[in-house]
Design a protein around this motif. Structure first.
Motif, mmCIF file in Angstrom:
data_model
loop_
_atom_site.group_PDB
_atom_site.id
_atom_site.type_symbol
_atom_site.label_atom_id
_atom_site.label_comp_id
_atom_site.label_asym_id
_atom_site.label_seq_id
_atom_site.Cartn_x
_atom_site.Cartn_y
_atom_site.Cartn_z
ATOM 1 N N TYR A 160 0.795 -1.223 0.000
ATOM 2 C CA TYR A 160 0.000 0.000 0.000
ATOM 3 C C TYR A 160 0.840 1.291 0.000
ATOM 4 C CZ TYR A 160 -3.849 -3.108 1.202
ATOM 5 O OH TYR A 160 -4.792 -4.112 1.196
ATOM 6 N N LYS A 161 2.149 1.182 0.030
ATOM 7 C CA LYS A 161 2.943 2.405 0.135
ATOM 8 C C LYS A 161 3.954 2.594 -0.995
ATOM 9 C CE LYS A 161 6.088 0.145 3.413
ATOM 10 N NZ LYS A 161 6.661 0.207 4.767
ATOM 11 N N THR A 162 4.030 1.684 -1.918
ATOM 12 C CA THR A 162 5.040 1.808 -2.978
ATOM 13 C C THR A 162 4.531 2.549 -4.205
ATOM 14 O OG1 THR A 162 4.381 -0.393 -3.749
ATOM 15 C CG2 THR A 162 6.281 -0.253 -2.271
ATOM 16 N N THR A 163 3.253 2.403 -4.559
ATOM 17 C CA THR A 163 2.731 2.992 -5.788
ATOM 18 C C THR A 163 1.477 3.806 -5.512
ATOM 19 O OG1 THR A 163 1.415 1.001 -6.239
ATOM 20 C CG2 THR A 163 3.633 1.103 -7.199
ATOM 21 N N ARG A 164 1.102 4.567 -6.504
ATOM 22 C CA ARG A 164 -0.105 5.378 -6.414
ATOM 23 C C ARG A 164 -1.327 4.465 -6.242
ATOM 24 N NH1 ARG A 164 -3.365 7.937 -10.272
ATOM 25 N NH2 ARG A 164 -2.119 7.007 -11.951
ATOM 26 N N PRO A 165 -2.264 4.788 -5.367
ATOM 27 C CA PRO A 165 -3.324 3.855 -4.958
ATOM 28 C C PRO A 165 -4.461 3.746 -5.975
ATOM 29 C CG PRO A 165 -3.600 5.903 -3.794
ATOM 30 C CD PRO A 165 -2.327 6.048 -4.591
ATOM 31 N N VAL A 166 -4.196 3.175 -7.142
ATOM 32 C CA VAL A 166 -5.224 2.965 -8.160
ATOM 33 C C VAL A 166 -5.108 1.537 -8.676
ATOM 34 C CG1 VAL A 166 -5.430 5.373 -8.889
ATOM 35 C CG2 VAL A 166 -3.680 3.912 -9.910
ATOM 36 N N LEU A 167 -6.265 0.977 -9.069
ATOM 37 C CA LEU A 167 -6.264 -0.358 -9.668
ATOM 38 C C LEU A 167 -5.935 -0.300 -11.147
ATOM 39 C CD1 LEU A 167 -9.416 -1.816 -7.875
ATOM 40 C CD2 LEU A 167 -7.006 -2.101 -7.263
ATOM 41 N N ASP A 168 -6.231 0.822 -11.786
ATOM 42 C CA ASP A 168 -5.902 1.038 -13.192
ATOM 43 C C ASP A 168 -5.033 2.290 -13.271
ATOM 44 O OD1 ASP A 168 -5.736 1.419 -15.888
ATOM 45 O OD2 ASP A 168 -7.892 1.281 -16.274
ATOM 46 N N HIS A 169 -3.894 2.205 -13.909
ATOM 47 C CA HIS A 169 -2.953 3.324 -13.910
ATOM 48 C C HIS A 169 -3.504 4.556 -14.635
ATOM 49 C CE1 HIS A 169 -2.200 1.989 -18.039
ATOM 50 N NE2 HIS A 169 -1.586 3.153 -18.242
ATOM 51 N N THR A 170 -4.582 4.384 -15.425
ATOM 52 C CA THR A 170 -5.172 5.538 -16.114
ATOM 53 C C THR A 170 -6.103 6.336 -15.199
ATOM 54 O OG1 THR A 170 -6.982 4.161 -16.968
ATOM 55 C CG2 THR A 170 -5.002 4.383 -18.338
ATOM 56 N N HIS A 171 -6.442 5.761 -14.057
ATOM 57 C CA HIS A 171 -7.312 6.483 -13.117
ATOM 58 C C HIS A 171 -6.535 7.625 -12.469
ATOM 59 C CE1 HIS A 171 -10.154 2.771 -12.515
ATOM 60 N NE2 HIS A 171 -10.136 3.235 -13.760
ATOM 61 N N ILE A 172 -7.241 8.706 -12.238
ATOM 62 C CA ILE A 172 -6.641 9.878 -11.593
ATOM 63 C C ILE A 172 -6.954 9.846 -10.103
ATOM 64 C CG2 ILE A 172 -6.599 12.398 -11.494
ATOM 65 C CD1 ILE A 172 -7.372 12.439 -14.425
ATOM 66 N N THR A 173 -5.944 10.049 -9.302
ATOM 67 C CA THR A 173 -6.135 10.142 -7.854
ATOM 68 C C THR A 173 -6.608 11.553 -7.508
ATOM 69 O OG1 THR A 173 -4.403 8.509 -7.446
ATOM 70 C CG2 THR A 173 -5.048 9.921 -5.605
ATOM 71 N N VAL A 174 -7.788 11.640 -6.925
ATOM 72 C CA VAL A 174 -8.383 12.931 -6.559
ATOM 73 C C VAL A 174 -8.230 13.129 -5.056
ATOM 74 C CG1 VAL A 174 -10.465 14.344 -6.554
ATOM 75 C CG2 VAL A 174 -10.017 12.773 -8.460
ATOM 76 N N ALA A 175 -7.672 14.269 -4.671
ATOM 77 C CA ALA A 175 -7.477 14.593 -3.256
ATOM 78 C C ALA A 175 -8.177 15.908 -2.941
ATOM 79 C CB ALA A 175 -5.992 14.684 -2.923
ATOM 80 N N GLU A 176 -8.785 15.960 -1.757
ATOM 81 C CA GLU A 176 -9.454 17.172 -1.282
ATOM 82 C C GLU A 176 -8.623 17.777 -0.149
ATOM 83 O OE1 GLU A 176 -13.427 16.440 -0.116
ATOM 84 O OE2 GLU A 176 -14.062 15.675 -2.070
ATOM 85 N N LEU A 177 -8.379 19.076 -0.268
ATOM 86 C CA LEU A 177 -7.552 19.778 0.727
ATOM 87 C C LEU A 177 -8.363 20.887 1.375
ATOM 88 C CD1 LEU A 177 -4.778 20.239 2.060
ATOM 89 C CD2 LEU A 177 -4.237 21.786 0.161
ATOM 90 N N ASP A 178 -8.272 20.965 2.684
ATOM 91 C CA ASP A 178 -8.933 22.028 3.443
ATOM 92 C C ASP A 178 -7.888 22.683 4.340
ATOM 93 O OD1 ASP A 178 -10.897 23.685 4.290
ATOM 94 O OD2 ASP A 178 -11.960 22.227 5.527
ATOM 95 N N VAL A 179 -7.716 24.005 4.215
ATOM 96 C CA VAL A 179 -6.726 24.755 4.992
ATOM 97 C C VAL A 179 -7.445 25.842 5.784
ATOM 98 C CG1 VAL A 179 -4.722 26.287 4.883
ATOM 99 C CG2 VAL A 179 -4.834 24.278 3.399
#
Length: 462
Positions: free
Chosen positions: A52-71
């Motif tokens: 769970y820590k070596t690669t970007r957390p997607v099952l398909d490499h074409t998927h985009i990882t979306v992150a929400e940031l609140d400051v």
């Protein structure tokens, strides 16, 4: 004995109750005990596992990882003009989805969330582009993992960032400092960062939790998205803009008002008599005091700025006006001293012209005294007295010379006293020039001061 009908009714009611109990308890009557360790083992989230820590957390490499940031802004620690740095204390929450993590809460006694060490899972490599010093505060060691794969991380951090400060209106300025947050490795095609709250909500939350503002008053927080291209790839940033206004009271009391007071003293020095030597020393003392305040200003303002700060213009112009006032006082003092020298030369010349008259008067005085004494001795010895007409003629010719001599001696004594006390004869050419220069310069000086102060305070308030 109960009737068979009553017994059948009891059995039916017990059966209905048991059926309802099965429905509302999920079809089982057994009490199952669950722990977070069961989920960790189910997901294989252990220190030995690098899944769970070596690669970007997607099952398909074409998927985009979306992150929400609140400051949210917690405190404004400092804004340093000299080094152009902005130091806020912020709270940040980041959420993203790991597609490889999921479990059924029904199988684990309804557990929907638990915490794990942050080293066991992949995290977005977010970077604050304006940060110039690494945050040395303690890091939250845990992450929260949800059953649907949502990961959330909360951080409190002190950010030492560079900020382009506009000190043109110092100390009545309003500053805006940016924190640009984005991924350093993943471009737009791999990682997408979005704000969790809009600008109004972030501003409202910041006002509610703000604990310390100090010299600065927080106004609002705006959020923008910036996409830039580098080496044929597009990168995304979230830009948090903190807008704050300086509280100027301390600088007004410690700097602006003292300079204004010194300017008032310089204006009042025009009412000191020019015949007194203290006026020049008074103006020099005020000029030195302004020089000390300028050294303090040099420690506050940055070495480089796009525009000259108004406070620097304010100080330099007032310093220049006081310097011109000092030069004007030196000129007036020079003219008065020159007039004194001229009056002394005239007095000495007049003394030389009167020396011959004084000798004649002294001779006439001696002749007059000799005639009187001669007549008195002749009368005493019984000799033939002089004729009355002769005595009268001698007396009348010598008397004006004696009176003139007495008048000249009194005049010399008075002029000597006047020269000793520093009195300048009114109506001298240089004295009239000095008085005219004083009057004209005072009018010009007062008008310039009023116009300049109105202009500078209008610029500050605009």
């Amino acid at each position: 004995m109960p009737s068979p009908f009553a017994a059948a009714t009891d059995m039916l009611s017990h059966a209905v109750f048991a059926l309802l109990l099965l429905v509302f308890t999920g079809g089982t009557q057994s009490d199952k005990v669950c722990s977070y360790h069961d989920i960790v083992e189910y997901l294989n989230l252990t220190a030995d596992s690098s899944l769970y820590k070596t690669t970007r957390p997607v099952l398909d490499h074409t998927h985009i990882t979306v992150a929400e940031l609140d400051v949210i802004l917690m405190a404004i620690l400092s804004v340093v003009e000299k080094t152009q740095t902005f130091v806020p204390f912020i709270w940040a929450m980041l959420k993203w989805k790991d597609e490889r993590i999921s479990w059924d809460p029904d199988q684990f006694c309804g557990i929907t969330k638990f915490s794990i060490p942050r080293d066991l899972i992949w995290k977005p490599d977010l970077y604050i582009y304006e940060m110039i010093h690494k945050d040395e505060s303690s890091v939250n060691p845990l992450l929260f993992v949800s059953y649907n794969g949502m990961i959330s991380s909360e951080e409190d951090m002190k950010v030492v960032s560079t900020c382009k400060l506009d000190v043109h209106k110092f100390p009545f300025d309003t500053q805006s400092c940016n924190l640009s947050i984005g991924s350093a490795l993943h471009c737009v095609s791999e990682f997408h960062l979005i704000p969790s709250s809009n600008s109004s909500r972030a501003t409202q939350y910041s006002h509610e939790v703000l604990k310390s503002q100090g010299e600065w008053e927080f106004l609002h927080l705006s959020i923008d998205t910036n996409i830039f291209r580098y080496e044929d790839k597009m990168w995304e940033q979230l830009i948090y803009t903190f807008t704050m206004k300086r509280r100027p009271l301390l600088h007004v009391i410690n700097f602006l008002l003292p300079i204004l007071f010194f300017l008032t003293l310089d204006l009042s020095s025009f009412f000191i008599s020019d015949h007194r030597s203290e006026k020049l020393g008074f103006k020099v003392t005020i000029l030195l005091a302004i020089s000390v305040l300028l050294l303090i200003l040099n420690e506050i303002l940055p070495a480089m700025s796009n525009e000259t700060p108004l406070i620097a213009t304010y100080s330099i112009v007032i310093f220049g006006l006081m310097l011109l006032s000092l030069l004007e006082t030196i000129l007036v003092t020079y003219l008065l001293d020159k007039d004194q020298v001229l009056q002394r030369e005239l007095w000495l010349k007049k003394q030389e012209e009167l020396s011959s008259d004084q000798q004649e008067a002294e001779k006439a005085k001696k002749t007059f005294c000799w005639c009187i004494c001669k007549a008195y001795e002749s009368e005493k010895q019984g000799d033939v007295p002089l004729q009355a007409e002769e005595v009268k003629t001698i007396t009348q010719s010598a008397e004006p010379q004696v009176l003139l001599l007495i008048h000249q001696q009194l005049k010399e004594l008075q002029e000597g006293i006047n020269m000793h006390t520093g009195y300048r004869a009114r109506g001298g050419k240089f004295v009239r020039w000095a008085e005219r220069i004083n009057q004209v310069y005072f009018v010009l000086y007062s008008t310039t001061v009023v116009v300049f102060l109105l202009h500078i305070f209008t610029e500050w308030s605009s």
